[in-house]
Design a protein around this motif. Structure first.
Motif, PDB file in Angstrom:
ATOM      1  N   LEU A 132      -1.079   0.697   8.993  1.00 34.95           N
ATOM      2  CA  LEU A 132      -1.169  -0.733   8.745  1.00 34.95           C
ATOM      3  C   LEU A 132       0.188  -1.204   8.280  1.00 34.95           C
ATOM      4  CD1 LEU A 132      -1.631  -1.483   5.373  1.00 34.95           C
ATOM      5  CD2 LEU A 132      -3.536  -0.016   5.905  1.00 34.95           C
ATOM      6  N   GLU A 133       0.382  -2.523   8.347  1.00 38.16           N
ATOM      7  CA  GLU A 133       1.685  -3.074   8.005  1.00 38.16           C
ATOM      8  C   GLU A 133       1.515  -4.286   7.100  1.00 38.16           C
ATOM      9  OE1 GLU A 133       5.354  -3.186  10.739  1.00 38.16           O
ATOM     10  OE2 GLU A 133       4.355  -5.097  11.053  1.00 38.16           O
ATOM     11  N   ALA A 134       2.171  -4.247   5.950  1.00 34.55           N
ATOM     12  CA  ALA A 134       2.183  -5.374   5.020  1.00 34.55           C
ATOM     13  C   ALA A 134       3.391  -6.243   5.349  1.00 34.55           C
ATOM     14  CB  ALA A 134       2.245  -4.879   3.584  1.00 34.55           C
ATOM     15  N   GLU A 135       3.120  -7.526   5.559  1.00 34.48           N
ATOM     16  CA  GLU A 135       4.195  -8.455   5.890  1.00 34.48           C
ATOM     17  C   GLU A 135       4.370  -9.451   4.753  1.00 34.48           C
ATOM     18  OE1 GLU A 135       3.071 -10.187   9.620  1.00 34.48           O
ATOM     19  OE2 GLU A 135       3.643  -8.395  10.734  1.00 34.48           O
ATOM     20  N   PRO A 136       5.600  -9.601   4.253  1.00 34.33           N
ATOM     21  CA  PRO A 136       5.846 -10.585   3.186  1.00 34.33           C
ATOM     22  C   PRO A 136       5.553 -11.995   3.682  1.00 34.33           C
ATOM     23  CG  PRO A 136       7.727  -9.108   3.472  1.00 34.33           C
ATOM     24  CD  PRO A 136       6.797  -8.865   4.614  1.00 34.33           C
ATOM     25  N   ALA A 137       5.105 -12.843   2.774  1.00 36.20           N
ATOM     26  CA  ALA A 137       4.806 -14.230   3.124  1.00 36.20           C
ATOM     27  C   ALA A 137       6.067 -14.948   3.597  1.00 36.20           C
ATOM     28  CB  ALA A 137       4.190 -14.960   1.935  1.00 36.20           C
ATOM     29  N   ASP A 138       7.215 -14.621   3.009  1.00 36.73           N
ATOM     30  CA  ASP A 138       8.487 -15.206   3.408  1.00 36.73           C
ATOM     31  C   ASP A 138       9.175 -14.199   4.334  1.00 36.73           C
ATOM     32  OD1 ASP A 138      10.846 -16.534   3.725  1.00 36.73           O
ATOM     33  OD2 ASP A 138      11.410 -16.539   1.609  1.00 36.73           O
ATOM     34  N   ASP A 139       8.849 -14.257   5.633  1.00 37.67           N
ATOM     35  CA  ASP A 139       9.317 -13.259   6.597  1.00 37.67           C
ATOM     36  C   ASP A 139      10.829 -13.185   6.726  1.00 37.67           C
ATOM     37  OD1 ASP A 139       6.550 -13.874   8.835  1.00 37.67           O
ATOM     38  OD2 ASP A 139       6.735 -12.454   7.181  1.00 37.67           O
ATOM     39  N   ASP A 140      11.543 -14.247   6.393  1.00 42.02           N
ATOM     40  CA  ASP A 140      12.996 -14.253   6.558  1.00 42.02           C
ATOM     41  C   ASP A 140      13.723 -13.459   5.477  1.00 42.02           C
ATOM     42  OD1 ASP A 140      12.644 -15.860   8.752  1.00 42.02           O
ATOM     43  OD2 ASP A 140      12.948 -17.720   7.636  1.00 42.02           O
ATOM     44  N   GLU A 141      13.104 -13.322   4.321  1.00 42.06           N
ATOM     45  CA  GLU A 141      13.791 -12.715   3.188  1.00 42.06           C
ATOM     46  C   GLU A 141      13.591 -11.194   3.084  1.00 42.06           C
ATOM     47  OE1 GLU A 141      15.876 -14.247   0.997  1.00 42.06           O
ATOM     48  OE2 GLU A 141      15.676 -15.970   2.326  1.00 42.06           O
ATOM     49  N   GLN A 142      12.406 -10.692   3.458  1.00 44.34           N
ATOM     50  CA  GLN A 142      12.102  -9.275   3.282  1.00 44.34           C
ATOM     51  C   GLN A 142      11.650  -8.662   4.595  1.00 44.34           C
ATOM     52  OE1 GLN A 142       9.047  -9.766   0.250  1.00 44.34           O
ATOM     53  NE2 GLN A 142      10.358  -8.690  -1.193  1.00 44.34           N
ATOM     54  N   GLU A 143      11.850  -7.358   4.695  1.00 44.59           N
ATOM     55  CA  GLU A 143      11.400  -6.609   5.866  1.00 44.59           C
ATOM     56  C   GLU A 143       9.900  -6.346   5.765  1.00 44.59           C
ATOM     57  OE1 GLU A 143      13.259  -5.471   8.529  1.00 44.59           O
ATOM     58  OE2 GLU A 143      14.869  -6.701   7.693  1.00 44.59           O
ATOM     59  N   ASP A 144       9.245  -6.179   6.920  1.00 41.94           N
ATOM     60  CA  ASP A 144       7.846  -5.754   6.939  1.00 41.94           C
ATOM     61  C   ASP A 144       7.763  -4.335   6.387  1.00 41.94           C
ATOM     62  OD1 ASP A 144       7.417  -8.144   8.154  1.00 41.94           O
ATOM     63  OD2 ASP A 144       7.073  -7.325  10.154  1.00 41.94           O
ATOM     64  N   LEU A 145       6.606  -3.996   5.828  1.00 37.82           N
ATOM     65  CA  LEU A 145       6.414  -2.689   5.215  1.00 37.82           C
ATOM     66  C   LEU A 145       5.325  -1.918   5.964  1.00 37.82           C
ATOM     67  CD1 LEU A 145       6.398  -3.933   1.514  1.00 37.82           C
ATOM     68  CD2 LEU A 145       8.305  -2.917   2.747  1.00 37.82           C
ATOM     69  N   PRO A 146       5.719  -1.096   6.959  1.00 36.56           N
ATOM     70  CA  PRO A 146       4.715  -0.321   7.686  1.00 36.56           C
ATOM     71  C   PRO A 146       4.349   0.940   6.898  1.00 36.56           C
ATOM     72  CG  PRO A 146       6.883   0.038   8.630  1.00 36.56           C
ATOM     73  CD  PRO A 146       7.048  -0.969   7.518  1.00 36.56           C
ATOM     74  N   TYR A 147       3.045   1.276   6.886  1.00 31.21           N
ATOM     75  CA  TYR A 147       2.566   2.446   6.166  1.00 31.21           C
ATOM     76  C   TYR A 147       1.673   3.274   7.072  1.00 31.21           C
ATOM     77  CZ  TYR A 147       4.160   0.192   1.910  1.00 31.21           C
ATOM     78  OH  TYR A 147       4.932  -0.392   0.951  1.00 31.21           O
ATOM     79  N   GLU A 148       1.640   4.571   6.797  1.00 33.99           N
ATOM     80  CA  GLU A 148       0.670   5.432   7.437  1.00 33.99           C
ATOM     81  C   GLU A 148      -0.014   6.256   6.366  1.00 33.99           C
ATOM     82  OE1 GLU A 148       3.083   7.344  10.431  1.00 33.99           O
ATOM     83  OE2 GLU A 148       3.498   9.043   9.119  1.00 33.99           O
ATOM     84  N   VAL A 149      -1.291   6.564   6.627  1.00 36.81           N
ATOM     85  CA  VAL A 149      -2.094   7.322   5.674  1.00 36.81           C
ATOM     86  C   VAL A 149      -2.623   8.554   6.388  1.00 36.81           C
ATOM     87  CG1 VAL A 149      -4.069   7.273   4.107  1.00 36.81           C
ATOM     88  CG2 VAL A 149      -2.780   5.179   4.532  1.00 36.81           C
ATOM     89  N   ARG A 150      -2.459   9.708   5.732  1.00 37.62           N
ATOM     90  CA  ARG A 150      -2.997  10.982   6.200  1.00 37.62           C
ATOM     91  C   ARG A 150      -3.821  11.564   5.072  1.00 37.62           C
ATOM     92  NH1 ARG A 150       0.561  12.956  10.323  1.00 37.62           N
ATOM     93  NH2 ARG A 150       2.468  11.730  10.376  1.00 37.62           N
ATOM     94  N   CYS A 151      -4.652  12.524   5.396  1.00 33.11           N
ATOM     95  CA  CYS A 151      -5.424  13.207   4.361  1.00 33.11           C
ATOM     96  C   CYS A 151      -4.982  14.658   4.254  1.00 33.11           C
ATOM     97  CB  CYS A 151      -6.921  13.152   4.667  1.00 33.11           C
ATOM     98  SG  CYS A 151      -7.618  11.527   4.386  1.00 33.11           S
ATOM     99  N   ALA A 152      -4.803  15.090   3.024  1.00 31.43           N
ATOM    100  CA  ALA A 152      -4.565  16.502   2.728  1.00 31.43           C
ATOM    101  C   ALA A 152      -5.837  16.977   2.032  1.00 31.43           C
ATOM    102  CB  ALA A 152      -3.347  16.665   1.831  1.00 31.43           C
ATOM    103  N   GLY A 153      -6.754  17.527   2.806  1.00 26.16           N
ATOM    104  CA  GLY A 153      -8.081  17.833   2.266  1.00 26.16           C
ATOM    105  C   GLY A 153      -8.805  16.524   2.037  1.00 26.16           C
ATOM    106  N   ALA A 154      -9.274  16.319   0.819  1.00 29.69           N
ATOM    107  CA  ALA A 154      -9.970  15.074   0.478  1.00 29.69           C
ATOM    108  C   ALA A 154      -9.040  14.080  -0.203  1.00 29.69           C
ATOM    109  CB  ALA A 154     -11.154  15.380  -0.431  1.00 29.69           C
ATOM    110  N   THR A 155      -7.723  14.357  -0.205  1.00 26.90           N
ATOM    111  CA  THR A 155      -6.763  13.500  -0.898  1.00 26.90           C
ATOM    112  C   THR A 155      -5.914  12.717   0.100  1.00 26.90           C
ATOM    113  OG1 THR A 155      -6.633  15.147  -2.656  1.00 26.90           O
ATOM    114  CG2 THR A 155      -4.906  13.472  -2.600  1.00 26.90           C
TER     115      THR A 155
END
Length: 167
Positions: A132-155
Protein backbone atom coordinates in the motif's frame (compact mmCIF):
# COMPACT_ATOMS: atom_id res chain seq x y z
CA UNK A 1 -23.69 46.99 45.32
CA UNK A 2 -21.28 47.54 42.45
CA UNK A 3 -19.01 44.63 43.52
CA UNK A 4 -22.05 42.34 43.66
CA UNK A 5 -23.10 43.34 40.13
CA UNK A 6 -19.57 42.72 38.79
CA UNK A 7 -19.57 39.28 40.41
CA UNK A 8 -22.96 38.41 38.85
CA UNK A 9 -21.85 39.59 35.39
CA UNK A 10 -18.60 37.60 35.68
CA UNK A 11 -20.49 34.51 36.82
CA UNK A 12 -22.89 34.87 33.89
CA UNK A 13 -20.01 35.09 31.40
CA UNK A 14 -18.35 32.03 32.93
CA UNK A 15 -21.63 30.10 32.76
CA UNK A 16 -22.21 31.06 29.11
CA UNK A 17 -18.63 30.11 28.19
CA UNK A 18 -18.89 26.77 29.99
CA UNK A 19 -22.22 25.99 28.32
CA UNK A 20 -20.80 26.84 24.87
CA UNK A 21 -17.76 24.63 25.48
CA UNK A 22 -19.91 21.75 26.70
CA UNK A 23 -22.21 22.07 23.69
CA UNK A 24 -19.24 22.04 21.30
CA UNK A 25 -17.72 18.99 23.00
CA UNK A 26 -21.07 17.19 22.88
CA UNK A 27 -21.44 17.94 19.14
CA UNK A 28 -17.94 16.65 18.41
CA UNK A 29 -18.49 13.51 20.46
CA UNK A 30 -21.80 12.70 18.76
CA UNK A 31 -20.86 13.78 15.23
CA UNK A 32 -20.00 10.23 14.05
CA UNK A 33 -23.06 8.72 15.70
CA UNK A 34 -21.41 5.29 15.69
CA UNK A 35 -22.31 4.80 12.02
CA UNK A 36 -20.12 3.80 9.13
CA UNK A 37 -18.82 7.33 8.54
CA UNK A 38 -15.20 7.67 7.47
CA UNK A 39 -12.80 8.57 10.23
CA UNK A 40 -10.42 11.47 9.89
CA UNK A 41 -7.89 9.96 12.27
CA UNK A 42 -6.34 6.50 12.54
CA UNK A 43 -8.24 3.97 14.60
CA UNK A 44 -6.60 2.28 17.57
CA UNK A 45 -6.32 -1.52 17.52
CA UNK A 46 -9.46 -2.02 19.65
CA UNK A 47 -11.55 0.20 17.36
CA UNK A 48 -10.26 -1.66 14.30
CA UNK A 49 -11.22 -5.02 15.87
CA UNK A 50 -14.72 -3.75 16.73
CA UNK A 51 -15.21 -2.38 13.21
CA UNK A 52 -14.02 -5.66 11.69
CA UNK A 53 -16.34 -7.69 13.88
CA UNK A 54 -19.25 -5.45 12.90
CA UNK A 55 -18.31 -5.63 9.21
CA UNK A 56 -18.07 -9.44 9.29
CA UNK A 57 -21.74 -9.58 10.36
CA UNK A 58 -22.88 -7.14 7.64
CA UNK A 59 -23.91 -8.15 4.12
CA UNK A 60 -21.15 -7.77 1.50
CA UNK A 61 -20.57 -4.32 0.03
CA UNK A 62 -20.81 -4.31 -3.77
CA UNK A 63 -19.04 -1.73 -5.97
CA UNK A 64 -21.32 0.69 -7.84
CA UNK A 65 -20.17 -0.65 -11.21
CA UNK A 66 -18.23 -3.80 -12.12
CA UNK A 67 -15.22 -1.74 -13.26
CA UNK A 68 -14.99 0.54 -10.22
CA UNK A 69 -12.31 -0.28 -7.64
CA UNK A 70 -13.45 -1.21 -4.14
CA UNK A 71 -13.72 1.81 -1.87
CA UNK A 72 -14.01 -0.09 1.37
CA UNK A 73 -11.32 -1.59 3.55
CA UNK A 74 -13.75 -4.16 4.98
CA UNK A 75 -13.07 -7.87 4.84
CA UNK A 76 -15.57 -9.96 2.95
CA UNK A 77 -17.89 -11.96 5.20
CA UNK A 78 -16.63 -15.19 3.64
CA UNK A 79 -13.10 -14.65 4.90
CA UNK A 80 -12.50 -16.42 8.15
CA UNK A 81 -9.74 -15.49 10.53
CA UNK A 82 -7.38 -18.34 9.66
CA UNK A 83 -4.33 -16.53 10.94
CA UNK A 84 -3.05 -14.09 13.52
CA UNK A 85 -4.25 -10.49 13.11
CA UNK A 86 -2.00 -7.59 14.09
CA UNK A 87 -1.86 -3.85 13.61
CA UNK A 88 1.25 -2.35 12.04
CA UNK A 89 2.02 1.36 12.14
CA UNK A 90 4.00 3.37 9.64
CA UNK A 91 4.62 7.05 8.90
CA UNK A 92 1.52 7.43 6.70
CA UNK A 93 -0.92 5.52 8.93
CA UNK A 94 -1.65 2.03 10.20
CA UNK A 95 -2.98 -1.26 8.89
CA UNK A 96 -4.43 -4.46 10.27
CA UNK A 97 -2.96 -7.55 8.64
CA UNK A 98 -3.49 -11.27 8.99
CA UNK A 99 -0.45 -13.54 9.03
CA UNK A 100 -1.66 -16.93 7.77
CA UNK A 101 -0.28 -20.37 8.59
CA UNK A 102 0.80 -20.90 4.95
CA UNK A 103 3.20 -17.92 5.23
CA UNK A 104 1.04 -15.49 3.29
CA UNK A 105 -0.26 -12.16 4.55
CA UNK A 106 -3.63 -10.50 3.93
CA UNK A 107 -4.28 -6.77 4.38
CA UNK A 108 -7.56 -6.57 6.33
CA UNK A 109 -7.98 -2.81 6.77
CA UNK A 110 -6.00 0.42 6.77
CA UNK A 111 -6.29 3.93 8.11
CA UNK A 112 -4.24 6.95 7.01
CA UNK A 113 -2.52 9.26 9.46
CA UNK A 114 -3.52 12.92 9.59
CA UNK A 115 -2.28 14.70 6.48
CA UNK A 116 -2.17 11.49 4.39
CA UNK A 117 -4.46 9.31 2.32
CA UNK A 118 -3.93 5.75 1.14
CA UNK A 119 -3.61 5.33 -2.62
CA UNK A 120 -6.36 3.27 -4.30
CA UNK A 121 -3.82 0.83 -5.76
CA UNK A 122 -3.62 -1.45 -2.70
CA UNK A 123 -2.42 -5.05 -3.05
CA UNK A 124 -4.43 -6.83 -0.30
CA UNK A 125 -3.35 -10.45 -0.73
CA UNK A 126 -3.34 -13.07 0.48
CA UNK A 127 0.16 -13.17 -0.96
CA UNK A 128 3.73 -13.45 0.30
CA UNK A 129 3.82 -9.60 0.29
CA UNK A 130 1.03 -7.00 0.42
CA UNK A 131 1.55 -3.40 -0.61
CA UNK A 132 0.00 0.00 0.00
CA UNK A 133 1.08 3.58 -0.47
CA UNK A 134 0.52 6.56 1.81
CA UNK A 135 0.31 9.82 -0.10
CA UNK A 136 0.76 13.19 1.65
CA UNK A 137 -2.16 15.59 1.32
CA UNK A 138 0.25 18.20 -0.09
CA UNK A 139 1.66 16.12 -2.98
CA UNK A 140 4.10 18.83 -4.09
CA UNK A 141 6.01 19.01 -0.83
CA UNK A 142 6.58 15.35 0.15
CA UNK A 143 7.23 12.08 -1.63
CA UNK A 144 4.69 9.23 -1.56
CA UNK A 145 5.47 6.54 1.00
CA UNK A 146 5.15 3.03 -0.47
CA UNK A 147 5.15 0.15 2.04
CA UNK A 148 5.16 -3.61 1.87
CA UNK A 149 4.19 -6.03 4.61
CA UNK A 150 5.47 -9.59 5.01
CA UNK A 151 4.98 -12.09 7.79
CA UNK A 152 7.74 -13.80 9.71
CA UNK A 153 5.69 -16.55 11.31
CA UNK A 154 2.80 -14.79 13.00
CA UNK A 155 4.67 -11.46 13.18
CA UNK A 156 4.08 -8.86 10.45
CA UNK A 157 7.03 -6.80 9.23
CA UNK A 158 6.46 -3.51 7.44
CA UNK A 159 9.16 -1.74 5.42
CA UNK A 160 9.49 1.02 2.86
CA UNK A 161 9.13 -0.50 -0.59
CA UNK A 162 10.24 0.53 -4.06
CA UNK A 163 7.77 3.03 -5.54
CA UNK A 164 4.65 1.24 -6.85
CA UNK A 165 3.88 3.87 -9.53
CA UNK A 166 4.49 2.94 -13.14
CA UNK A 167 5.33 6.47 -14.24
Amino acid sequence: MRKWRNAVVTAAWVAVGTAAGALGAWQLASADGGGDAAHSRPLDEGAVRRALAKAADAPPVRPATPTSPPTSARPSPSSSPSGERSTVRFTGGSATVECRPDGTVRLISWSPADGFHIDDDVERGPAPVVRLEAEPADDDEQEDLPYEVRCAGATPRVKVAPDMDDD
